[in-house]
Design a protein around this motif. Structure first.
Motif, PDB file in Angstrom:
ATOM      1  N   TRP A   1       0.869  -1.142   0.081  1.00 33.33           N
ATOM      2  CA  TRP A   1      -0.042   0.112  -0.136  1.00 33.33           C
ATOM      3  C   TRP A   1       0.883   1.140  -0.183  1.00 33.33           C
ATOM      4  O   TRP A   1       1.987   1.193   0.729  1.00 33.33           O
ATOM      5  CB  TRP A   1      -1.063   0.044   1.191  1.00 33.33           C
ATOM      6  N   TYR A   2       0.445   2.384  -0.819  1.00 33.50           N
ATOM      7  CA  TYR A   2       1.189   3.585  -0.825  1.00 33.50           C
ATOM      8  C   TYR A   2       0.056   4.659  -0.874  1.00 33.50           C
ATOM      9  O   TYR A   2      -1.204   3.978  -1.110  1.00 33.50           O
ATOM     10  CB  TYR A   2       1.899   3.623  -2.308  1.00 33.50           C
ATOM     11  N   ARG A   3       0.578   5.785  -0.406  1.00 36.73           N
ATOM     12  CA  ARG A   3      -0.488   6.938  -0.467  1.00 36.73           C
ATOM     13  C   ARG A   3       0.244   8.001  -0.915  1.00 36.73           C
ATOM     14  O   ARG A   3       1.460   8.419  -1.009  1.00 36.73           O
ATOM     15  CB  ARG A   3      -0.918   7.087   0.830  1.00 36.73           C
ATOM     16  N   GLN A   4      -0.606   8.906  -1.618  1.00 34.32           N
ATOM     17  CA  GLN A   4      -0.454  10.393  -1.950  1.00 34.32           C
ATOM     18  C   GLN A   4      -1.346  11.547  -1.629  1.00 34.32           C
ATOM     19  O   GLN A   4      -2.398  11.287  -1.998  1.00 34.32           O
ATOM     20  CB  GLN A   4      -0.049  10.115  -3.340  1.00 34.32           C
TER      21      GLN A   4
ATOM     22  N   PHE B   1       5.539   5.394   0.560  1.00 35.77           N
ATOM     23  CA  PHE B   1       5.340   3.913   0.834  1.00 35.77           C
ATOM     24  C   PHE B   1       4.666   3.759   2.301  1.00 35.77           C
ATOM     25  O   PHE B   1       4.981   4.721   3.261  1.00 35.77           O
ATOM     26  CB  PHE B   1       6.719   3.354   1.223  1.00 35.77           C
ATOM     27  N   VAL B   2       3.397   3.059   2.540  1.00 37.31           N
ATOM     28  CA  VAL B   2       2.803   2.750   3.681  1.00 37.31           C
ATOM     29  C   VAL B   2       3.177   1.607   4.204  1.00 37.31           C
ATOM     30  O   VAL B   2       3.348   1.498   5.654  1.00 37.31           O
ATOM     31  CB  VAL B   2       1.233   2.957   3.356  1.00 37.31           C
TER      32      VAL B   2
ATOM     33  N   ALA C   1      -4.641   9.757  -1.146  1.00 42.21           N
ATOM     34  CA  ALA C   1      -5.438   8.524  -1.860  1.00 42.21           C
ATOM     35  C   ALA C   1      -4.215   7.574  -1.456  1.00 42.21           C
ATOM     36  O   ALA C   1      -3.195   7.649  -1.699  1.00 42.21           O
ATOM     37  CB  ALA C   1      -5.379   8.857  -3.332  1.00 42.21           C
ATOM     38  N   TYR C   2      -5.011   6.186  -1.347  1.00 40.00           N
ATOM     39  CA  TYR C   2      -4.291   4.927  -0.974  1.00 40.00           C
ATOM     40  C   TYR C   2      -4.183   4.106  -2.236  1.00 40.00           C
ATOM     41  O   TYR C   2      -5.245   3.774  -2.935  1.00 40.00           O
ATOM     42  CB  TYR C   2      -4.910   4.330   0.249  1.00 40.00           C
TER      43      TYR C   2
END
Length: 120
Positions: free
Chosen positions: A36-39, A47-48, A93-94
């Motif tokens: 999972w990543y987010r912005q 990086f999550v 946003a994930y």
């Protein structure tokens, strides 16, 4: 062609919990490292969390460590992100991602994202 579809985003209050889910199709689920990543707007992708192909190893970004938990379900071909003690700075946003091997070398497939908003 591998496809990833995220779900579970929404509007929550600070301190709440939320669970994101991502379903993988079009590929052999068990061979992929999943992450999972987010912005957030105006920022770079962050990086999550990630989980190895066999589920034996998990990795977390410093900002979510001890609050988020990643898991995978081989029967459902899904990877989940359980988020707790959410903060306004978790708003983003994930994106779910899949790749072969070490995630730090980059992921091969990406979902379209699900929006999480943490606000009172």
């Amino acid at each position: 062609q591998v496809q990833l579809v995220e779900s579970g985003g929404g509007l929550v209050q600070p301190g709440d919990s939320l669970r994101l889910s991502c379903e993988l199709s079009g590929g052999t689920f068990s061979i992929y490292t999943l992450g999972w990543y987010r912005q957030a707007p105006g920022t770079e992708r962050e990086f999550v969390a990630a989980i190895s192909w066999n589920g034996g190893n998990t990795y977390y970004g410093d900002s979510v460590k001890d609050r988020f938990t990643i898991s995978r379900d081989y029967a459902k071909n899904t990877v989940d992100l359980q988020m707790s003690s959410l903060k306004p700075e978790d708003t983003a946003a994930y994106y779910c991602a899949a790749g072969i091997g070490d995630f730090s070398y980059g992921m091969d497939y990406w979902g379209k994202g699900t929006l999480v908003t943490v606000s009172s």
